[in-house]
Design a protein around this motif. Sequence first.
Motif, PDB file in Angstrom:
ATOM      1  N   GLU A 380       0.831  -1.212   0.000  1.00  0.00           N
ATOM      2  CA  GLU A 380       0.000   0.000   0.000  1.00  0.00           C
ATOM      3  C   GLU A 380       0.863   1.259   0.000  1.00  0.00           C
ATOM      4  OE1 GLU A 380      -3.868  -1.859   2.391  1.00  0.00           O
ATOM      5  OE2 GLU A 380      -2.224  -0.904   3.492  1.00  0.00           O
ATOM      6  N   ILE A 381       1.958   1.251   0.779  1.00  0.00           N
ATOM      7  CA  ILE A 381       2.849   2.404   0.791  1.00  0.00           C
ATOM      8  C   ILE A 381       3.567   2.537  -0.555  1.00  0.00           C
ATOM      9  CG2 ILE A 381       4.910   3.411   1.860  1.00  0.00           C
ATOM     10  CD1 ILE A 381       4.002   2.284   4.523  1.00  0.00           C
ATOM     11  N   ALA A 382       3.899   1.415  -1.174  1.00  0.00           N
ATOM     12  CA  ALA A 382       4.522   1.448  -2.504  1.00  0.00           C
ATOM     13  C   ALA A 382       3.579   2.095  -3.523  1.00  0.00           C
ATOM     14  CB  ALA A 382       4.894   0.037  -2.938  1.00  0.00           C
ATOM     15  N   ALA A 383       2.297   1.742  -3.463  1.00  0.00           N
ATOM     16  CA  ALA A 383       1.319   2.332  -4.378  1.00  0.00           C
ATOM     17  C   ALA A 383       1.156   3.832  -4.102  1.00  0.00           C
ATOM     18  CB  ALA A 383      -0.029   1.620  -4.238  1.00  0.00           C
ATOM     19  N   MET A 384       1.187   4.199  -2.822  1.00  0.00           N
ATOM     20  CA  MET A 384       1.083   5.617  -2.468  1.00  0.00           C
ATOM     21  C   MET A 384       2.296   6.387  -2.982  1.00  0.00           C
ATOM     22  SD  MET A 384       0.347   7.338   1.263  1.00  0.00           S
ATOM     23  CE  MET A 384       1.817   6.643   2.063  1.00  0.00           C
ATOM     24  N   ALA A 385       3.494   5.797  -2.836  1.00  0.00           N
ATOM     25  CA  ALA A 385       4.713   6.445  -3.324  1.00  0.00           C
ATOM     26  C   ALA A 385       4.637   6.654  -4.834  1.00  0.00           C
ATOM     27  CB  ALA A 385       5.929   5.600  -2.967  1.00  0.00           C
ATOM     28  N   GLU A 386       4.202   5.644  -5.552  1.00  0.00           N
ATOM     29  CA  GLU A 386       4.089   5.755  -7.002  1.00  0.00           C
ATOM     30  C   GLU A 386       3.122   6.861  -7.399  1.00  0.00           C
ATOM     31  OE1 GLU A 386       3.259   2.885 -10.900  1.00  0.00           O
ATOM     32  OE2 GLU A 386       2.854   2.156  -8.873  1.00  0.00           O
ATOM     33  N   ASP A 387       2.045   7.000  -6.643  1.00  0.00           N
ATOM     34  CA  ASP A 387       1.038   8.012  -6.928  1.00  0.00           C
ATOM     35  C   ASP A 387       1.547   9.419  -6.654  1.00  0.00           C
ATOM     36  OD1 ASP A 387      -1.652   8.437  -7.818  1.00  0.00           O
ATOM     37  OD2 ASP A 387      -2.147   9.056  -5.772  1.00  0.00           O
ATOM     38  N   LEU A 388       2.461   9.558  -5.680  1.00  0.00           N
ATOM     39  CA  LEU A 388       2.912  10.880  -5.235  1.00  0.00           C
ATOM     40  C   LEU A 388       4.192  11.354  -5.903  1.00  0.00           C
ATOM     41  CD1 LEU A 388       2.241  10.507  -1.401  1.00  0.00           C
ATOM     42  CD2 LEU A 388       1.017  12.017  -2.977  1.00  0.00           C
ATOM     43  N   LEU A 389       4.859  10.480  -6.639  1.00  0.00           N
ATOM     44  CA  LEU A 389       6.138  10.868  -7.229  1.00  0.00           C
ATOM     45  C   LEU A 389       5.973  12.030  -8.197  1.00  0.00           C
ATOM     46  CD1 LEU A 389       7.857   7.436  -7.888  1.00  0.00           C
ATOM     47  CD2 LEU A 389       8.590   9.232  -6.316  1.00  0.00           C
ATOM     48  N   PRO A 390       6.951  12.925  -8.238  1.00  0.00           N
ATOM     49  CA  PRO A 390       6.857  14.073  -9.158  1.00  0.00           C
ATOM     50  C   PRO A 390       6.786  13.615 -10.600  1.00  0.00           C
ATOM     51  CG  PRO A 390       9.076  13.862  -8.231  1.00  0.00           C
ATOM     52  CD  PRO A 390       8.188  12.931  -7.472  1.00  0.00           C
ATOM     53  N   GLY A 391       5.961  14.315 -11.365  1.00  0.00           N
ATOM     54  CA  GLY A 391       5.822  13.975 -12.779  1.00  0.00           C
ATOM     55  C   GLY A 391       4.720  12.984 -13.065  1.00  0.00           C
ATOM     56  N   ARG A 392       4.128  12.425 -12.004  1.00  0.00           N
ATOM     57  CA  ARG A 392       3.046  11.467 -12.209  1.00  0.00           C
ATOM     58  C   ARG A 392       1.709  12.130 -11.911  1.00  0.00           C
ATOM     59  NH1 ARG A 392       4.519   6.009 -12.417  1.00  0.00           N
ATOM     60  NH2 ARG A 392       6.736   5.645 -12.079  1.00  0.00           N
ATOM     61  N   LYS A 393       0.703  11.798 -12.676  1.00  0.00           N
ATOM     62  CA  LYS A 393      -0.632  12.320 -12.447  1.00  0.00           C
ATOM     63  C   LYS A 393      -1.357  11.433 -11.454  1.00  0.00           C
ATOM     64  CE  LYS A 393      -1.113  14.380 -17.031  1.00  0.00           C
ATOM     65  NZ  LYS A 393      -1.927  14.418 -18.267  1.00  0.00           N
ATOM     66  N   ARG A 394      -2.130  12.086 -10.603  1.00  0.00           N
ATOM     67  CA  ARG A 394      -2.933  11.313  -9.660  1.00  0.00           C
ATOM     68  C   ARG A 394      -3.995  10.538 -10.419  1.00  0.00           C
ATOM     69  NH1 ARG A 394      -3.282  11.962  -4.521  1.00  0.00           N
ATOM     70  NH2 ARG A 394      -5.539  11.935  -4.444  1.00  0.00           N
ATOM     71  N   ARG A 395      -4.071   9.274 -10.104  1.00  0.00           N
ATOM     72  CA  ARG A 395      -5.023   8.419 -10.810  1.00  0.00           C
ATOM     73  C   ARG A 395      -6.425   8.584 -10.257  1.00  0.00           C
ATOM     74  NH1 ARG A 395      -2.135   2.938  -9.662  1.00  0.00           N
ATOM     75  NH2 ARG A 395      -1.929   4.037  -7.674  1.00  0.00           N
ATOM     76  N   GLN A 396      -7.384   8.625 -11.139  1.00  0.00           N
ATOM     77  CA  GLN A 396      -8.766   8.807 -10.705  1.00  0.00           C
ATOM     78  C   GLN A 396      -9.464   7.480 -10.443  1.00  0.00           C
ATOM     79  OE1 GLN A 396     -10.080  11.803 -10.036  1.00  0.00           O
ATOM     80  NE2 GLN A 396      -7.990  12.542 -10.445  1.00  0.00           N
ATOM     81  N   GLY A 397      -8.880   6.391 -10.941  1.00  0.00           N
ATOM     82  CA  GLY A 397      -9.483   5.082 -10.734  1.00  0.00           C
ATOM     83  C   GLY A 397      -9.150   4.534  -9.370  1.00  0.00           C
ATOM     84  N   SER A 398      -9.475   3.269  -9.167  1.00  0.00           N
ATOM     85  CA  SER A 398      -9.206   2.619  -7.898  1.00  0.00           C
ATOM     86  C   SER A 398      -8.024   1.690  -8.043  1.00  0.00           C
ATOM     87  CB  SER A 398     -10.431   1.817  -7.435  1.00  0.00           C
ATOM     88  OG  SER A 398     -11.542   2.654  -7.312  1.00  0.00           O
ATOM     89  N   ARG A 399      -7.238   1.582  -6.987  1.00  0.00           N
ATOM     90  CA  ARG A 399      -6.194   0.580  -7.011  1.00  0.00           C
ATOM     91  C   ARG A 399      -6.732  -0.659  -6.308  1.00  0.00           C
ATOM     92  NH1 ARG A 399      -3.819   3.952  -2.940  1.00  0.00           N
ATOM     93  NH2 ARG A 399      -3.652   2.895  -0.935  1.00  0.00           N
ATOM     94  N   PRO A 400      -6.141  -1.809  -6.520  1.00  0.00           N
ATOM     95  CA  PRO A 400      -6.679  -3.054  -5.979  1.00  0.00           C
ATOM     96  C   PRO A 400      -6.948  -2.981  -4.486  1.00  0.00           C
ATOM     97  CG  PRO A 400      -4.891  -3.507  -7.511  1.00  0.00           C
ATOM     98  CD  PRO A 400      -4.931  -2.029  -7.317  1.00  0.00           C
ATOM     99  N   GLY A 401      -8.190  -3.291  -4.131  1.00  0.00           N
ATOM    100  CA  GLY A 401      -8.518  -3.394  -2.706  1.00  0.00           C
ATOM    101  C   GLY A 401      -8.868  -2.093  -2.032  1.00  0.00           C
ATOM    102  N   ARG A 402      -8.706  -0.957  -2.734  1.00  0.00           N
ATOM    103  CA  ARG A 402      -8.979   0.329  -2.093  1.00  0.00           C
ATOM    104  C   ARG A 402      -9.679   1.258  -3.086  1.00  0.00           C
ATOM    105  NH1 ARG A 402      -8.347  -1.871   1.892  1.00  0.00           N
ATOM    106  NH2 ARG A 402      -6.648  -1.751   3.390  1.00  0.00           N
ATOM    107  N   SER A 403     -10.688   1.953  -2.635  1.00  0.00           N
ATOM    108  CA  SER A 403     -11.270   3.017  -3.433  1.00  0.00           C
ATOM    109  C   SER A 403     -10.840   4.326  -2.784  1.00  0.00           C
ATOM    110  CB  SER A 403     -12.799   2.915  -3.447  1.00  0.00           C
ATOM    111  OG  SER A 403     -13.330   3.009  -2.145  1.00  0.00           O
TER     112      SER A 403
END
Length: 407
Positions: A380-403
């Motif tokens: 979960e922290i890995a997915a959060m890191a990927e979402d927050l890294l500079p240059g990446r857009k925040r995803r509007q969909g859901s990641r596995p197991g979490r909305s």
Amino acid sequence: MMTQVLLAVDFEYDLILFELLSDIDDVTIVARPADEVELLAHCRTGSAEVVIIGRYFPGLDAEVVAAVAATGAKVLGFGDDADALSGLGITVRVGTDVDAAALATALDDLRASTVVPPRPTAPPGPVGGQGRIIAVWGTGSSPGRTLTAVNLADQASRLGRRSVIVDADTVSGMVAATLGLTEESSHLASLCRAQSDRSVHLDGHSVPHAVVREDFHVITGLTKPERWPEIRASVLEAVLHRLARLYDLVVVDVSDRVDPDDEMADPFYDRHCATRAALEAADVVLVLAAGEPIGLQRLVKLLGTPRAEELREKVRLVITKLRPGAVGHPPEARIREVLNRFVRVTPDYVLSDDRATADAAMLAGKTLHEQNPRSLLCQEIAAMAEDLLPGRKRRQGSRPGRSRVRL
């Protein structure tokens, strides 16, 4: 016209200058402060036109000189090292062998001069370079700020980004202990001193830090809470922006405290100004709260404060330690219901309670990934890191197991 002078030199020259100034007509010595705290207190009263500052005056740094100048007083340096004084922002000086006549002339010239702002050291543009600064803040009741901050930086480095974690917790800095480091000196204090000394050039090699891996570095904090007044807010902000030019991700671990311990105390001794500086410098502020009744209650109160409202545009809400036994089943739905009812927000990220892995990692001085890469919390922290890294857009969909719904 009488010239009001503050005499702020080290003990060795204090009496010598006092006698020289006493021999000059139309000069009055307003005070002879013992350190930078007394110096700034006198300057803020507006009682002095000129401040004579010695190179080795107790507590002197570039920020103190700038604060003196900001009060409208003009600064005359005293010392033989022109480069050192220039590095502090003092452009006019007299040597230690000055006589009364030369000192009088220097004071007259300084009074008649026009102060010209220093030339910017960098061209106009966004301050922080390409890196992103993330402050990990939150409520009391131990929501896991340090655990989240350390592993967020760790996961970002595993995604190919050069990362550094800065321990700016003014109450109980635990980053070094979490990672099993034995550093006794404070990298952050050293970095702030270097930042204050304008003659020191900081680059990727000269920044004091500990190395966990090639792309994962640590800047340790202060081990004693009473030392935090050494860290000035403006200097810390400058340091964080400097780090953002050297790293892809700067993660700052801060305490939940933002206000002074004593509102009636001298503002110089406000140690929690470091927390406010980190929140101000951050591009993203992660607000953590434990997924349990007390943690949620504290979160509701925190989100209702003026401070949280000021930070609203860059806040990302993180619920930690999610477990059915604390709030009922299903726990995430229960928490979303409570937050929507009382503050009309929903969390951006939800982190599971994996105490077995967290405890084992802490005991071994490892990150969650090093301890158990298959841990749900680690993923979960890995997915959060990927979402927050500079240059990446925040995803509007859901990641596995979490909305997720944006705050």
